[in-house]
Design a protein around this motif. Structure first.
Motif, PDB file in Angstrom:
ATOM      1  N   ASP A  65       0.812  -1.212   0.016  1.00  0.00           N
ATOM      2  CA  ASP A  65       0.178  -0.082  -0.072  1.00  0.00           C
ATOM      3  C   ASP A  65       0.882   1.265  -0.131  1.00  0.00           C
ATOM      4  O   ASP A  65       0.418   2.333  -0.563  1.00  0.00           O
ATOM      5  CB  ASP A  65      -0.803  -0.145   1.218  1.00  0.00           C
ATOM      6  CG  ASP A  65      -1.808  -1.034   1.353  1.00  0.00           C
ATOM      7  OD1 ASP A  65      -2.093  -1.547   0.247  1.00  0.00           O
ATOM      8  OD2 ASP A  65      -2.494  -1.561   2.335  1.00  0.00           O
ATOM      9  N   ILE A  69       0.205   5.512  -1.403  1.00  0.00           N
ATOM     10  CA  ILE A  69      -0.040   6.415  -0.534  1.00  0.00           C
ATOM     11  C   ILE A  69       1.022   7.462  -0.791  1.00  0.00           C
ATOM     12  O   ILE A  69       0.664   8.682  -0.723  1.00  0.00           O
ATOM     13  CB  ILE A  69       0.205   5.727   0.846  1.00  0.00           C
ATOM     14  CG1 ILE A  69      -1.188   4.955   1.130  1.00  0.00           C
ATOM     15  CG2 ILE A  69       0.147   6.944   2.085  1.00  0.00           C
ATOM     16  CD1 ILE A  69      -1.300   4.043   2.467  1.00  0.00           C
ATOM     17  N   VAL A  73       0.154  11.382  -1.589  1.00  0.00           N
ATOM     18  CA  VAL A  73       0.757  12.496  -0.678  1.00  0.00           C
ATOM     19  C   VAL A  73       1.525  13.394  -1.358  1.00  0.00           C
ATOM     20  O   VAL A  73       1.550  14.389  -1.235  1.00  0.00           O
ATOM     21  CB  VAL A  73       1.442  11.716   0.630  1.00  0.00           C
ATOM     22  CG1 VAL A  73       2.045  13.016   1.283  1.00  0.00           C
ATOM     23  CG2 VAL A  73       0.306  11.130   1.346  1.00  0.00           C
ATOM     24  N   GLU A  99       0.182  13.830   7.389  1.00  0.00           N
ATOM     25  CA  GLU A  99      -0.709  13.319   6.582  1.00  0.00           C
ATOM     26  C   GLU A  99      -0.411  11.880   6.106  1.00  0.00           C
ATOM     27  O   GLU A  99      -1.128  11.009   6.271  1.00  0.00           O
ATOM     28  CB  GLU A  99      -1.175  14.062   5.411  1.00  0.00           C
ATOM     29  CG  GLU A  99      -2.222  13.640   4.656  1.00  0.00           C
ATOM     30  CD  GLU A  99      -2.559  14.451   3.411  1.00  0.00           C
ATOM     31  OE1 GLU A  99      -3.225  14.025   2.535  1.00  0.00           O
ATOM     32  OE2 GLU A  99      -2.020  15.511   3.155  1.00  0.00           O
ATOM     33  N   ARG A 102      -1.011   9.584   8.922  1.00  0.00           N
ATOM     34  CA  ARG A 102      -2.394   9.068   9.243  1.00  0.00           C
ATOM     35  C   ARG A 102      -2.725   8.084   8.250  1.00  0.00           C
ATOM     36  O   ARG A 102      -3.524   7.194   8.722  1.00  0.00           O
ATOM     37  CB  ARG A 102      -3.316  10.471   9.157  1.00  0.00           C
ATOM     38  CG  ARG A 102      -3.040  11.172  10.437  1.00  0.00           C
ATOM     39  CD  ARG A 102      -3.929  12.608  10.326  1.00  0.00           C
ATOM     40  NE  ARG A 102      -3.881  13.299  11.348  1.00  0.00           N
ATOM     41  CZ  ARG A 102      -3.481  14.507  11.270  1.00  0.00           C
ATOM     42  NH1 ARG A 102      -3.233  15.308  10.324  1.00  0.00           N
ATOM     43  NH2 ARG A 102      -3.047  15.315  12.508  1.00  0.00           N
ATOM     44  N   GLU A 103      -2.384   8.206   7.030  1.00  0.00           N
ATOM     45  CA  GLU A 103      -3.076   7.143   6.081  1.00  0.00           C
ATOM     46  C   GLU A 103      -2.271   6.120   6.086  1.00  0.00           C
ATOM     47  O   GLU A 103      -2.916   4.989   6.116  1.00  0.00           O
ATOM     48  CB  GLU A 103      -2.564   7.503   4.370  1.00  0.00           C
ATOM     49  CG  GLU A 103      -3.598   9.067   4.293  1.00  0.00           C
ATOM     50  CD  GLU A 103      -3.641   9.298   2.925  1.00  0.00           C
ATOM     51  OE1 GLU A 103      -3.249   8.561   2.037  1.00  0.00           O
ATOM     52  OE2 GLU A 103      -3.674  10.546   2.616  1.00  0.00           O
ATOM     53  N   ALA A 106      -3.935   4.122   9.013  1.00  0.00           N
ATOM     54  CA  ALA A 106      -5.479   3.907   8.728  1.00  0.00           C
ATOM     55  C   ALA A 106      -6.172   2.566   9.339  1.00  0.00           C
ATOM     56  O   ALA A 106      -6.854   2.771   9.992  1.00  0.00           O
ATOM     57  CB  ALA A 106      -5.860   4.432   7.447  1.00  0.00           C
TER      58      ALA A 106
END
Length: 196
Positions: A65, A69, A73, A99, A102-103, A106
């Motif tokens: 992932d 991501i 970003v 950010e 945070r991703e 998640a």
């Protein structure tokens, strides 16, 4: 015809997700080194050819992932108005780093499993370090494109990567803490200037 494309894409996504889920289950059960691509394919109920359609090796599954991501970003960073001074560039990269954290966190369970794999496997830590170095290079190039000096373009991403690394170490694998720890690491930079 248009209805068949989304179905195919859904099937491809499902196969990819099955491979990732199977791999993480096996890594948790046996350890990363003891798991083969064949093991993963069998657990996911796909052929080896299907595995290699999505991943070059089992290491790539661990970072399945992250690439998407990081790209998302980075694109959001490129959409921000240019900041060419060091303080402005670091402030923007702070937002991007928080950010990103945070991703990445998640799905807390997946994040914990990922961090455990990195702690237990030097080859995965090395690959993660190379991915972050590559991100630093992308950010450097982006800053140069946006008019920053060579000094700012080098320093700002390295400061951001250092703050991320420090926050990551302080979070100690806890997804609930990571974003705040990275943000706090950036916040401490202001103290350095005040202490001169």
């Amino acid at each position: 015809m248009s209805e068949r494309v989304p179905l195919r894409e859904r099937k491809q996504q499902r196969a990819r997700e099955q491979i990732v889920a199977a791999a993480f289950e096996l890594f948790a059960e046996r350890g990363f080194a003891a798991v083969t691509v064949t093991d993963i394919a069998e657990r996911a109920e796909v052929g080896r050819t299907t595995f290699f359609r999505y991943f070059g090796d089992k290491q790539e599954v661990v970072f399945s992932d992250e690439q998407a991501i990081v790209e998302a970003v980075t694109e959001r960073y490129r959409a921000l108005p240019p900041a060419t001074d060091l303080a402005g560039a670091v402030a923007q990269l702070r937002e991007v780093a928080v950010e990103l954290c945070r991703e990445l966190t998640a799905d807390g369970e997946h994040y914990r499993a990922h961090e455990r794999l990195l702690r237990e496997n030097a080859e995965l830590r090395d690959r993660a370090a190379r991915k972050f170095a590559r991100l630093g290079e992308v950010l450097r190039a982006t800053l140069l494109e946006r008019g920053a000096s060579a000094e700012v373009a080098v320093l700002a991403p390295q400061i951001a990567l250092a703050c991320h690394a420090a926050g990551n170490a302080l979070a100690d694998g806890d997804p609930a803490v990571l974003a705040g720890a990275v943000d706090a690491a950036f916040g401490r930079l202001g103290e350095l200037g005040a202490g001169r």
